[in-house]
Motif scaffolding. Structure first.
Motif, PDB file in Angstrom:
ATOM      1  N   MET A  28     -15.813   1.647  -3.969  1.00 33.22           N
ATOM      2  CA  MET A  28     -14.606   2.014  -3.262  1.00 33.22           C
ATOM      3  C   MET A  28     -14.869   1.826  -1.775  1.00 33.22           C
ATOM      4  N   GLN A  29     -13.933   1.204  -1.126  1.00 33.64           N
ATOM      5  CA  GLN A  29     -14.079   0.859   0.293  1.00 33.64           C
ATOM      6  C   GLN A  29     -13.014   1.568   1.123  1.00 33.64           C
ATOM      7  N   ILE A  30     -13.400   2.021   2.301  1.00 31.64           N
ATOM      8  CA  ILE A  30     -12.449   2.637   3.221  1.00 31.64           C
ATOM      9  C   ILE A  30     -11.708   1.549   3.989  1.00 31.64           C
ATOM     10  N   ILE A  31     -10.427   1.791   4.230  1.00 34.40           N
ATOM     11  CA  ILE A  31      -9.656   0.933   5.116  1.00 34.40           C
ATOM     12  C   ILE A  31      -9.047   1.835   6.185  1.00 34.40           C
ATOM     13  N   THR A  32      -8.801   1.282   7.348  1.00 32.58           N
ATOM     14  CA  THR A  32      -8.258   2.073   8.462  1.00 32.58           C
ATOM     15  C   THR A  32      -7.076   1.357   9.097  1.00 32.58           C
ATOM     16  N   PRO A  33      -5.952   1.313   8.408  1.00 29.93           N
ATOM     17  CA  PRO A  33      -4.771   0.639   8.950  1.00 29.93           C
ATOM     18  C   PRO A  33      -4.182   1.430  10.109  1.00 29.93           C
ATOM     19  N   GLU A  34      -3.609   0.718  11.048  1.00 30.73           N
ATOM     20  CA  GLU A  34      -3.012   1.371  12.215  1.00 30.73           C
ATOM     21  C   GLU A  34      -1.536   1.693  12.010  1.00 30.73           C
ATOM     22  N   THR A  35      -0.900   1.022  11.037  1.00 31.83           N
ATOM     23  CA  THR A  35       0.521   1.249  10.766  1.00 31.83           C
ATOM     24  C   THR A  35       0.745   1.232   9.262  1.00 31.83           C
ATOM     25  N   LEU A  36       1.909   1.734   8.833  1.00 32.43           N
ATOM     26  CA  LEU A  36       2.258   1.648   7.415  1.00 32.43           C
ATOM     27  C   LEU A  36       2.395   0.193   6.975  1.00 32.43           C
ATOM     28  N   GLU A  37       2.876  -0.662   7.880  1.00 31.07           N
ATOM     29  CA  GLU A  37       3.006  -2.087   7.556  1.00 31.07           C
ATOM     30  C   GLU A  37       1.637  -2.707   7.306  1.00 31.07           C
ATOM     31  N   ALA A  38       0.647  -2.338   8.117  1.00 28.29           N
ATOM     32  CA  ALA A  38      -0.714  -2.858   7.931  1.00 28.29           C
ATOM     33  C   ALA A  38      -1.302  -2.348   6.617  1.00 28.29           C
ATOM     34  N   LEU A  39      -1.028  -1.093   6.273  1.00 28.43           N
ATOM     35  CA  LEU A  39      -1.482  -0.553   4.991  1.00 28.43           C
ATOM     36  C   LEU A  39      -0.825  -1.319   3.851  1.00 28.43           C
ATOM     37  N   GLY A  40       0.469  -1.563   3.943  1.00 24.54           N
ATOM     38  CA  GLY A  40       1.172  -2.324   2.917  1.00 24.54           C
ATOM     39  C   GLY A  40       0.607  -3.714   2.747  1.00 24.54           C
ATOM     40  N   SER A  41       0.287  -4.366   3.838  1.00 25.18           N
ATOM     41  CA  SER A  41      -0.294  -5.707   3.785  1.00 25.18           C
ATOM     42  C   SER A  41      -1.671  -5.677   3.111  1.00 25.18           C
ATOM     43  N   ALA A  42      -2.479  -4.687   3.464  1.00 27.18           N
ATOM     44  CA  ALA A  42      -3.810  -4.561   2.862  1.00 27.18           C
ATOM     45  C   ALA A  42      -3.707  -4.301   1.362  1.00 27.18           C
ATOM     46  N   LEU A  43      -2.766  -3.469   0.962  1.00 19.95           N
ATOM     47  CA  LEU A  43      -2.609  -3.159  -0.457  1.00 19.95           C
ATOM     48  C   LEU A  43      -2.024  -4.332  -1.226  1.00 19.95           C
ATOM     49  N   THR A  44      -1.144  -5.093  -0.612  1.00 16.06           N
ATOM     50  CA  THR A  44      -0.567  -6.269  -1.265  1.00 16.06           C
ATOM     51  C   THR A  44      -1.653  -7.298  -1.568  1.00 16.06           C
ATOM     52  N   SER A  45      -2.582  -7.477  -0.649  1.00 19.12           N
ATOM     53  CA  SER A  45      -3.625  -8.488  -0.844  1.00 19.12           C
ATOM     54  C   SER A  45      -4.844  -7.962  -1.604  1.00 19.12           C
ATOM     55  N   LEU A  46      -4.828  -6.721  -1.999  1.00 18.74           N
ATOM     56  CA  LEU A  46      -5.935  -6.137  -2.747  1.00 18.74           C
ATOM     57  C   LEU A  46      -6.018  -6.778  -4.132  1.00 18.74           C
ATOM     58  N   PRO A  47      -7.202  -7.225  -4.548  1.00 18.09           N
ATOM     59  CA  PRO A  47      -7.337  -7.817  -5.885  1.00 18.09           C
ATOM     60  C   PRO A  47      -7.116  -6.777  -6.993  1.00 18.09           C
ATOM     61  N   VAL A  48      -6.621  -7.232  -8.126  1.00 22.19           N
ATOM     62  CA  VAL A  48      -6.377  -6.353  -9.270  1.00 22.19           C
ATOM     63  C   VAL A  48      -7.659  -5.626  -9.654  1.00 22.19           C
ATOM     64  N   GLY A  60       3.828   7.188  -1.596  1.00 26.12           N
ATOM     65  CA  GLY A  60       4.170   6.887  -2.989  1.00 26.12           C
ATOM     66  C   GLY A  60       5.027   5.643  -3.115  1.00 26.12           C
ATOM     67  N   ASN A  61       6.034   5.522  -2.256  1.00 22.99           N
ATOM     68  CA  ASN A  61       6.878   4.321  -2.269  1.00 22.99           C
ATOM     69  C   ASN A  61       6.078   3.075  -1.915  1.00 22.99           C
ATOM     70  N   LEU A  62       5.208   3.190  -0.918  1.00 22.09           N
ATOM     71  CA  LEU A  62       4.391   2.049  -0.512  1.00 22.09           C
ATOM     72  C   LEU A  62       3.468   1.621  -1.653  1.00 22.09           C
ATOM     73  N   SER A  63       2.851   2.574  -2.322  1.00 20.55           N
ATOM     74  CA  SER A  63       1.960   2.217  -3.421  1.00 20.55           C
ATOM     75  C   SER A  63       2.738   1.576  -4.574  1.00 20.55           C
ATOM     76  N   ALA A  64       3.934   2.046  -4.846  1.00 21.63           N
ATOM     77  CA  ALA A  64       4.747   1.438  -5.900  1.00 21.63           C
ATOM     78  C   ALA A  64       5.135   0.005  -5.546  1.00 21.63           C
ATOM     79  N   ARG A  65       5.530  -0.228  -4.296  1.00 16.35           N
ATOM     80  CA  ARG A  65       5.920  -1.582  -3.866  1.00 16.35           C
ATOM     81  C   ARG A  65       4.753  -2.549  -3.917  1.00 16.35           C
ATOM     82  N   THR A  66       3.538  -2.052  -3.702  1.00 15.34           N
ATOM     83  CA  THR A  66       2.365  -2.933  -3.677  1.00 15.34           C
ATOM     84  C   THR A  66       1.624  -2.927  -5.010  1.00 15.34           C
ATOM     85  N   LYS A  67       2.249  -2.305  -6.027  1.00 17.61           N
ATOM     86  CA  LYS A  67       1.707  -2.266  -7.391  1.00 17.61           C
ATOM     87  C   LYS A  67       0.332  -1.591  -7.451  1.00 17.61           C
TER      88      LYS A  67
END
Length: 91
Positions: A1-21, A52-59
């Protein structure tokens, strides 16, 4: 498990979208407060709703534990791995 430190919700969404399955990352309680304006330890519906909404959108599946918000990328809902004993079906 790796820590991420996004500066915005958009950056978190982008990181989660590109996260491998199957991969898991987390943000700290401090990051949660920075991103949502709410304390992770308080039951603040707005911050938890945003995450919760962000995690649902990014699967992703989201769990809060040990001062962390943990995200795990889910497989595509229509993808079912085949077993070795399954024969192909033809119509």
């Amino acid at each position: 498990m790796q820590i991420i430190t996004p500066e915005t919700l958009e950056a978190l969404g982008s990181a989660l979208t590109s996260l491998p399955v199957g991969e898991t990352v987390y943000i700290t309680a401090d990051d949660f407060k920075t991103l949502t304006g709410d304390d992770l330890t308080d039951f603040a519906p707005e911050g938890r709703f945003m995450i919760g909404n962000l995690s649902a959108r990014t699967k992703c599946t989201v769990v809060t534990r040990d001062e962390r918000v943990i995200f795990t990328k889910n497989p595509h809902p229509n993808f079912r791995p085949h077993t070795a004993d399954e024969a192909p079906h033809f119509s």
